[in-house]
Design an enzyme around this catalytic site. Structure first.
Site, PDB file in Angstrom:
ATOM      1  CG  ASP A 151      42.589  34.803  34.072  1.00 11.88           C
ATOM      2  OD1 ASP A 151      43.794  34.472  34.095  1.00 11.88           O
ATOM      3  OD2 ASP A 151      41.829  34.611  35.026  1.00 11.88           O
ATOM      4  CG  ASP A 189      47.359  32.538  35.340  1.00 11.98           C
ATOM      5  OD1 ASP A 189      48.391  32.466  34.654  1.00 11.98           O
ATOM      6  OD2 ASP A 189      47.309  33.099  36.440  1.00 11.98           O
TER       7      ASP A 189
END
EC number: 3.1.3.48
Length: 153
Positions: free
Chosen positions: A7, A9
């Site tokens: 991930d 982000d």
């Protein structure tokens, strides 16, 4: 085939929060703010160094192609073993010649990804990155290692 999922982000949020001190501040004095900032800036420096030194970041940052094979039709398959990327005259123009030179860079990047960073970076940098990883993992209460994959044979 191996598939790695990360991930990005969350990784970028953690990096940004280390750099600006908000990660440590959230712990209300339990974390050393300056140490977190130093760790974040060290990651930022290494990321930029690796991108510039190995992945042509400064040369291709404005090319905005969505994936490495996006210019494959311009790649004539030339052997790149002795190709001098710093002297090929690659520029901002989007003519076919520059698209071919960009395609070469994309292929060189893909080849490095296939080899893995442990086969691209020198031993000294790998030791420094491993040390920084451990320091970050300890500082963030094992945030990195909690996201790593366990290999089962």
């Amino acid at each position: 085939m191996k598939v790695y999922i990360w991930d990005m982000d969350e990784t970028l949020i953690l990096l940004k929060s280390l750099i600006n001190g908000t990660y440590a501040e959230a712990f209300k004095g339990a974390k050393d703010v300056q140490k977190g900032i130093e760790i974040g800036k060290a990651w930022e420096n290494y990321i930029l160094q690796v991108c510039d030194d190995y992945f042509f970041y400064e040369q291709i940052e404005n090319s905005n192609k969505p994936f490495l094979d996006s210019l494959i039709q311009y790649d004539d398959g030339q052997d790149l073993a002795d190709y001098d990327f710093s002297e090929d005259g690659f520029g901002a123009s989007s003519d076919d010649i520059n698209k071919r030179k960009l395609a070469y860079r994309h292929r060189a990047i893909a080849d490095k990804y296939k080899k893995g960073l442990r086969n691209v970076l020198d031993e000294e940098m790998l030791k420094e990155l491993d040390s920084l990883y451990s320091m970050t993992d300890s500082y963030t209460d094992r945030w990195f290692s909690s996201g790593s994959l366990k290999h089962h044979d």
